[in-house]
Design an enzyme around this catalytic site. Sequence first.
Site, short mmCIF file in Angstrom:
data_model
loop_
_atom_site.label_atom_id
_atom_site.label_comp_id
_atom_site.label_asym_id
_atom_site.label_seq_id
_atom_site.Cartn_x
_atom_site.Cartn_y
_atom_site.Cartn_z
N GLY A 212 -26.40 -107.81 -62.63
CA GLY A 212 -25.93 -106.44 -62.63
C GLY A 212 -24.63 -106.33 -61.88
O GLY A 212 -24.24 -107.23 -61.12
N GLY A 213 -23.93 -105.22 -62.08
CA GLY A 213 -22.69 -104.97 -61.37
C GLY A 213 -22.96 -104.40 -59.99
O GLY A 213 -24.11 -104.25 -59.56
N ALA A 214 -21.89 -104.07 -59.28
CA ALA A 214 -22.02 -103.50 -57.94
C ALA A 214 -22.75 -102.17 -58.01
O ALA A 214 -22.46 -101.34 -58.87
CB ALA A 214 -20.63 -103.32 -57.32
N ARG A 215 -23.70 -101.97 -57.09
CA ARG A 215 -24.48 -100.72 -56.99
C ARG A 215 -25.20 -100.37 -58.28
O ARG A 215 -25.44 -99.20 -58.58
CB ARG A 215 -23.56 -99.56 -56.59
CG ARG A 215 -22.95 -99.69 -55.21
CD ARG A 215 -24.00 -99.76 -54.14
NE ARG A 215 -23.42 -99.64 -52.80
CZ ARG A 215 -24.08 -99.85 -51.70
NH1 ARG A 215 -25.35 -100.21 -51.74
NH2 ARG A 215 -23.51 -99.73 -50.53
N LYS B 286 -29.61 -103.66 -58.96
CA LYS B 286 -30.19 -104.99 -59.24
C LYS B 286 -31.06 -105.49 -58.10
O LYS B 286 -32.12 -106.09 -58.33
CB LYS B 286 -29.10 -106.00 -59.59
CG LYS B 286 -28.05 -106.23 -58.52
CD LYS B 286 -26.95 -107.15 -59.04
CE LYS B 286 -25.93 -107.43 -57.94
NZ LYS B 286 -25.20 -106.20 -57.51
N GLY C 244 -26.00 -113.98 -47.59
CA GLY C 244 -24.76 -113.42 -47.04
C GLY C 244 -24.61 -113.57 -45.55
O GLY C 244 -23.52 -113.41 -45.01
N HIS D 159 -30.94 -102.83 -46.84
CA HIS D 159 -31.82 -103.77 -47.55
C HIS D 159 -33.08 -104.05 -46.73
O HIS D 159 -34.18 -104.09 -47.28
CB HIS D 159 -31.07 -105.08 -47.82
CG HIS D 159 -30.21 -105.03 -49.04
ND1 HIS D 159 -30.44 -105.83 -50.13
CD2 HIS D 159 -29.13 -104.28 -49.36
CE1 HIS D 159 -29.53 -105.59 -51.07
NE2 HIS D 159 -28.73 -104.65 -50.61
N ARG E 261 -37.51 -103.39 -47.55
CA ARG E 261 -38.46 -104.49 -47.74
C ARG E 261 -39.79 -104.18 -47.05
O ARG E 261 -39.81 -103.58 -45.98
CB ARG E 261 -37.91 -105.78 -47.14
CG ARG E 261 -36.65 -106.28 -47.79
CD ARG E 261 -36.11 -107.49 -47.02
NE ARG E 261 -34.66 -107.52 -47.10
CZ ARG E 261 -33.89 -108.14 -46.22
NH1 ARG E 261 -34.42 -108.76 -45.19
NH2 ARG E 261 -32.58 -108.12 -46.37
N ASP F 205 -31.13 -113.27 -52.67
CA ASP F 205 -30.14 -112.22 -52.85
C ASP F 205 -28.93 -112.56 -51.97
O ASP F 205 -28.96 -112.33 -50.77
CB ASP F 205 -30.76 -110.87 -52.45
CG ASP F 205 -29.96 -109.67 -52.94
OD1 ASP F 205 -28.87 -109.90 -53.51
OD2 ASP F 205 -30.41 -108.54 -52.76
#
Length: 402
Positions: free
Chosen positions: A230-233, A236, A256, A272, A276, A303
């Site tokens: 998917g793209g940004a925001r 996904k 990251g 994020h 969770r 991710d």
Amino acid sequence: MELTLLGTGGPLGLPVPDCPCAVCAASIGAGARGATAVLVDGVVLLDLTPGVALAAARAGQSLGGLRLVLLSHPHDGPPVEIPPGLPTPARVPEGRRLPLITGHRVTAIATDAPGTGYAIESPDGLRALYLPPGCAPAGNAEADGAPYDLVLLDVAGRPDALARLRASGAVAGTTDVVAVHLGHDAPTAGPELDRRLAALGARAVPDGTTLVAGDYQEVPDVPRRTLVLGGARSGKSAEAERRLAGFPGVVYVATGGTRADDADWADRVALHRERRPASWRTEETCDLVPLLADPQGPPLLIDCLSLWLTDVMDKAGAWDDTAWHHGAAREVAARTAELAAAWRTTRRTVVAVSNEVGSGVVPATASGRRFRDELGRLNTAIAAQSEHVLLVVAGQALPLRG
């Protein structure tokens, strides 16, 4: 043991009266659902709901042989009329066991929200569990003997309840998991509901369906390897998290890392983490191959692959044109092939997130175009070895494979 679902909707049913939302607007005809009520072998009724006698008649069932009417949760709506001849509805204290003259045994199960669950065992030893809306078993209440043959619960609203049942062994691969209490906060019919539930190892059925505990049901297997693009925001990451919400002990692999000097990045990471489940464990690493090679580990959520590739290119010096043409290109290709091979042979359930590239403006720099090309190759390699591939656009997941 036969369980007839006289209704499968939330406490207000579907559509919810006077609600203008899109889900309620679509919940007509076969998509309409009455409030959840379950008739067990014609002798036990779980939850008394408006129009229950009519619902039973439509399902070809009689309430004449009822021995017990059990309530599972507080009823905040108008009083429900008790049809003539029915036993007085009761809510059983947690932990109490009720043997019936028919040979059935009912046990009240403690829950973590207002309500009472019920475990029912038939004379021939088949076992079913029914949980009220918005509830999961409390403490170790769900760990009581062998796995259940059939479980009815609020999968859409409390997927963590399913994770808890799996962790305790109360739900196994042979357990038929059926979603009930379906409200207008989740898809109510059609492919989207089926897709979301299948990802959790569950299914939904229409009102009036009779389930036979112990019968084999062909529910799609949870895919071992799923790639979410998917793209940004685009939603996904939320889609990937939702796919594993019904499983215990998930390892969230954050590629990251942390950036102490970037407040915006810290805010994104915190968002994020808040989404969770508390039972998930986080590992900040780009060393994915050993994780994929571990055959005994819990499910993985990676991710994301885009940040993994950034790390690979950083370490190879691949942003520099000279380095790229003198070995960095081969190093990046080798690392991509190594990851694809580990993905192909993994025995763990794994969901990976990656950015879809190539649909926008061509990057102005050579290094930007290089990253776009390598990420496209990486996505292609991982997708080729995945049972399920999704593209998320504006929060809507479009299956590309599986």
